[in-house]
Scaffold this active site. Structure first.
Site, PDB file in Angstrom:
ATOM      1  N   ASP A   1       0.860  -1.192   0.000  1.00 57.46           N
ATOM      2  CA  ASP A   1       0.000   0.000   0.000  1.00 57.46           C
ATOM      3  C   ASP A   1       0.893   1.237   0.000  1.00 57.46           C
ATOM      4  O   ASP A   1       1.740   1.399   0.895  1.00 57.46           O
ATOM      5  CB  ASP A   1      -0.903  -0.029   1.229  1.00 57.46           C
ATOM      6  CG  ASP A   1      -2.099   0.899   1.109  1.00 57.46           C
ATOM      7  OD1 ASP A   1      -2.135   1.710   0.175  1.00 57.46           O
ATOM      8  OD2 ASP A   1      -2.991   0.810   1.963  1.00 57.46           O
TER       9      ASP A   1
ATOM     10  N   ASP B   1      -3.159   7.396  -3.778  1.00 57.42           N
ATOM     11  CA  ASP B   1      -3.073   6.206  -2.932  1.00 57.42           C
ATOM     12  C   ASP B   1      -3.317   4.999  -3.832  1.00 57.42           C
ATOM     13  O   ASP B   1      -4.273   4.990  -4.627  1.00 57.42           O
ATOM     14  CB  ASP B   1      -4.164   6.323  -1.853  1.00 57.42           C
ATOM     15  CG  ASP B   1      -4.113   5.249  -0.782  1.00 57.42           C
ATOM     16  OD1 ASP B   1      -3.273   4.336  -0.879  1.00 57.42           O
ATOM     17  OD2 ASP B   1      -4.936   5.321   0.142  1.00 57.42           O
TER      18      ASP B   1
ATOM     19  N   HIS C   1     -11.961   6.176  -0.145  1.00 59.24           N
ATOM     20  CA  HIS C   1     -12.048   7.504   0.474  1.00 59.24           C
ATOM     21  C   HIS C   1     -11.592   8.568  -0.502  1.00 59.24           C
ATOM     22  O   HIS C   1     -10.861   8.303  -1.458  1.00 59.24           O
ATOM     23  CB  HIS C   1     -11.133   7.547   1.698  1.00 59.24           C
ATOM     24  CG  HIS C   1      -9.763   6.988   1.410  1.00 59.24           C
ATOM     25  ND1 HIS C   1      -8.742   7.766   0.917  1.00 59.24           N
ATOM     26  CD2 HIS C   1      -9.264   5.722   1.508  1.00 59.24           C
ATOM     27  CE1 HIS C   1      -7.661   7.001   0.736  1.00 59.24           C
ATOM     28  NE2 HIS C   1      -7.951   5.751   1.075  1.00 59.24           N
TER      29      HIS C   1
ATOM     30  N   HIS D   1      -7.214  10.927   3.761  1.00 59.95           N
ATOM     31  CA  HIS D   1      -8.594  10.472   3.950  1.00 59.95           C
ATOM     32  C   HIS D   1      -9.497  11.687   4.115  1.00 59.95           C
ATOM     33  O   HIS D   1      -9.348  12.447   5.067  1.00 59.95           O
ATOM     34  CB  HIS D   1      -8.717   9.578   5.187  1.00 59.95           C
ATOM     35  CG  HIS D   1      -8.243   8.181   4.976  1.00 59.95           C
ATOM     36  ND1 HIS D   1      -9.100   7.120   4.793  1.00 59.95           N
ATOM     37  CD2 HIS D   1      -6.997   7.663   4.898  1.00 59.95           C
ATOM     38  CE1 HIS D   1      -8.401   6.000   4.624  1.00 59.95           C
ATOM     39  NE2 HIS D   1      -7.120   6.319   4.681  1.00 59.95           N
TER      40      HIS D   1
ATOM     41  N   GLU E   1     -10.812   1.126  -2.967  1.00 59.02           N
ATOM     42  CA  GLU E   1      -9.973   0.023  -2.494  1.00 59.02           C
ATOM     43  C   GLU E   1     -10.815  -1.141  -1.982  1.00 59.02           C
ATOM     44  O   GLU E   1     -11.041  -1.265  -0.775  1.00 59.02           O
ATOM     45  CB  GLU E   1      -8.950   0.479  -1.458  1.00 59.02           C
ATOM     46  CG  GLU E   1      -9.469   1.269  -0.285  1.00 59.02           C
ATOM     47  CD  GLU E   1      -8.343   1.634   0.674  1.00 59.02           C
ATOM     48  OE1 GLU E   1      -7.398   0.838   0.843  1.00 59.02           O
ATOM     49  OE2 GLU E   1      -8.419   2.724   1.260  1.00 59.02           O
TER      50      GLU E   1
ATOM     51  N   GLU F   1      -6.280  -1.325  -5.265  1.00 61.39           N
ATOM     52  CA  GLU F   1      -6.627   0.089  -5.081  1.00 61.39           C
ATOM     53  C   GLU F   1      -6.040   0.960  -6.184  1.00 61.39           C
ATOM     54  O   GLU F   1      -4.895   0.793  -6.581  1.00 61.39           O
ATOM     55  CB  GLU F   1      -6.114   0.584  -3.723  1.00 61.39           C
ATOM     56  CG  GLU F   1      -6.444   2.031  -3.422  1.00 61.39           C
ATOM     57  CD  GLU F   1      -5.946   2.472  -2.057  1.00 61.39           C
ATOM     58  OE1 GLU F   1      -6.460   3.483  -1.540  1.00 61.39           O
ATOM     59  OE2 GLU F   1      -5.038   1.802  -1.511  1.00 61.39           O
TER      60      GLU F   1
END
Length: 305
Positions: free
Chosen positions: A90, A101, A163, A171, A196, A290
């Protein structure tokens, strides 16, 4: 969400961050081999991000098997990948504050196919991307995720979600649940967000378990904490992160003891948020996929592909 005045410059930074994150992700995947140390792979990814001109939006994390997220190898972590592990990687990158992200799951030691749970997470991500567009309800993305994961014979993680991402923000609204809820949020032009999906054959819930290695300090608090002058430079460095998450190894230039003293001081003043690893409640494996997307007037752009 981007306004008209800043949108072109910000979108350029987001695109740059997305390219860097994708390249660093693939560089990390190539090193996720049986016997490789977790912390070595994570540090290689972080070095690659910096080499390519990006900065960390959060410390690189690699969570194995039933650990779904937030596992950041500590300074003395000697853990290694083992053949058969379902290993998540991640990654968060920012360029001049604009955050993306991305994450991937690898079955360690197997290059000749995809574990069905990994396939379910990937298919769920693809289905949600296909459903996304300006004006589309967030619940439509969640429904696409749940259908794909359940259709593959697995369960979505109910208390993990995608998010929004933003300027020095990892976030922010809107949440993108892995199952539809009663939220009424719609995707709007100018919005950047991460989808994700998490798939499991367990109960589909996570709880915190283990030692936290990821921290965050509200930027309004980092410099407001009174302490010894000896720690002023450490606290200033944390403040310069502008609220982005960080790990102990990012403070090592100040010395290990001083870094720990600063963390202890922040904790004693209730200024430190700690993020422990998130573990599937029944200790069953979890797979994640993700990407970060940007919503334009006519469609969406996948930034981290």
């Amino acid at each position: 969400m981007l306004d008209q005045r800043s949108s072109l410059a910000a979108l350029d930074r987001l695109r740059q961050a997305g390219r860097i994150a994708a390249a660093a992700r693939e560089a990390g995947v190539r090193r996720m081999l049986p016997g490789a140390r977790l912390r070595d792979v994570c540090r290689h990814v972080e070095d690659e991000i910096e080499r390519l001109g990006g900065q960390l939006a959060f410390p690189t994390q690699t969570s194995l098997n039933h650990v779904a997220a937030h596992y950041c190898p500590g300074l003395d972590d000697e853990g290694c990948y083992r053949a058969g592990d379902l290993a998540k990687l991640d990654i968060g990158v920012h360029v001049e504050g604009w955050v993306v992200d991305t994450a991937v799951t690898v079955e360690i030691g197997r290059a000749d196919g995809t574990h069905p749970m990994i396939g379910a997470a990937r298919e769920a991500l693809a289905a949600a991307i296909a459903a996304a567009g300006p004006g589309v309800p967030v619940s439509a993305l969640s429904a696409a995720i749940a259908r794909a994961i359940r259709g593959a014979g697995f369960r979505p993680m109910r208390n993990l979600c995608g998010h929004g991402v933003g300027y020095y923000s990892v976030h922010c609204p809107p949440p993108i649940p892995n199952e539809p809820d009663e939220g009424l949020e719609r995707l709007r032009p100018g919005m950047a967000f991460a989808i994700e999906p998490f798939a499991t054959d367990g109960a589909g819930l996570v709880a915190e378990h283990g030692q936290a290695e990821v921290f965050r300090v509200d930027p309004r608090l980092a410099l407001a904490v009174a302490g010894s002058d000896e720690l002023a430079d450490v606290l200033a460095a944390i403040h310069e992160l502008r609220g982005l998450p960080f790990a102990r190894h990012q403070l090592l230039r100040f010395g290990r003891d001083r870094a720990e003293s600063a963390l202890a001081l922040l904790q004693s003043r209730a200024a430190l948020q700690a993020y422990a690893p998130l573990v599937e409640a029944t200790r069953r494996p979890v797979a994640q996929a993700e990407h970060t997307l940007f919503v334009g007037e006519d469609g969406v752009e996948v930034l981290t592909r």
